[in-house]
Motif scaffolding. Sequence first.
Motif, PDB file in Angstrom:
ATOM      1  N   PRO A 286     -18.555 -68.168  55.750  1.00  0.00           N
ATOM      2  CA  PRO A 286     -17.848 -66.898  55.912  1.00  0.00           C
ATOM      3  C   PRO A 286     -18.124 -66.273  57.280  1.00  0.00           C
ATOM      4  CG  PRO A 286     -19.500 -66.758  54.154  1.00  0.00           C
ATOM      5  CD  PRO A 286     -19.574 -68.112  54.740  1.00  0.00           C
TER       6      PRO A 286
ATOM      7  N   GLU B 259     -13.987 -53.663  54.961  1.00  0.00           N
ATOM      8  CA  GLU B 259     -13.279 -52.400  54.704  1.00  0.00           C
ATOM      9  C   GLU B 259     -13.902 -51.644  53.534  1.00  0.00           C
ATOM     10  OE1 GLU B 259     -11.208 -50.875  56.707  1.00  0.00           O
ATOM     11  OE2 GLU B 259     -11.425 -52.618  58.018  1.00  0.00           O
TER      12      GLU B 259
ATOM     13  N   ASP C 178     -19.631 -59.740  55.088  1.00  0.00           N
ATOM     14  CA  ASP C 178     -18.517 -60.681  55.135  1.00  0.00           C
ATOM     15  C   ASP C 178     -17.252 -59.961  55.576  1.00  0.00           C
ATOM     16  OD1 ASP C 178     -20.005 -62.860  54.284  1.00  0.00           O
ATOM     17  OD2 ASP C 178     -19.481 -62.578  52.167  1.00  0.00           O
ATOM     18  N   ALA C 179     -16.442 -60.645  56.363  1.00  0.00           N
ATOM     19  CA  ALA C 179     -15.220 -60.054  56.895  1.00  0.00           C
ATOM     20  C   ALA C 179     -14.303 -59.547  55.785  1.00  0.00           C
ATOM     21  CB  ALA C 179     -14.482 -61.064  57.767  1.00  0.00           C
ATOM     22  N   ASP C 180     -14.271 -60.248  54.659  1.00  0.00           N
ATOM     23  CA  ASP C 180     -13.379 -59.828  53.572  1.00  0.00           C
ATOM     24  C   ASP C 180     -13.900 -58.611  52.807  1.00  0.00           C
ATOM     25  OD1 ASP C 180     -15.451 -61.227  52.390  1.00  0.00           O
ATOM     26  OD2 ASP C 180     -14.177 -62.257  50.937  1.00  0.00           O
ATOM     27  N   GLN C 181     -15.118 -58.168  53.106  1.00  0.00           N
ATOM     28  CA  GLN C 181     -15.676 -56.995  52.439  1.00  0.00           C
ATOM     29  C   GLN C 181     -15.931 -55.825  53.383  1.00  0.00           C
ATOM     30  OE1 GLN C 181     -19.077 -58.957  50.543  1.00  0.00           O
ATOM     31  NE2 GLN C 181     -18.040 -58.615  48.584  1.00  0.00           N
TER      32      GLN C 181
ATOM     33  N   ILE D 133     -22.167 -55.841  47.512  1.00  0.00           N
ATOM     34  CA  ILE D 133     -21.717 -56.414  48.780  1.00  0.00           C
ATOM     35  C   ILE D 133     -22.929 -57.012  49.490  1.00  0.00           C
ATOM     36  CG2 ILE D 133     -20.730 -55.912  51.052  1.00  0.00           C
ATOM     37  CD1 ILE D 133     -19.098 -53.674  49.725  1.00  0.00           C
TER      38      ILE D 133
END
Length: 77
Positions: free
Chosen positions: A2, A59, A54-57, A28
């Motif tokens: 990731p 925000e 992680d980039a997907d978390q 997270i």
Amino acid sequence: MPVMIELVRTNDAVIISFVEALMRDAGIACLVADQNMSVMDGSLGILPRRILVDADQVEAARKILADAGIANEISEQ
């Protein structure tokens, strides 16, 4: 593997602990990078530590920090 994004950069140990607790409570995963750099600065706390998520978390993590009243600590990246 990731992609990790910098969420916070600070040399304030209290902020680091608080952010770690917030992320843990939210489920997270985060990584405190540069923690061992204190060896380089003589344990003075001059060099900032980075909290990565992680980039997907990222925000969701930013929203949690804003809701906790520490949006000013969020990195501009």
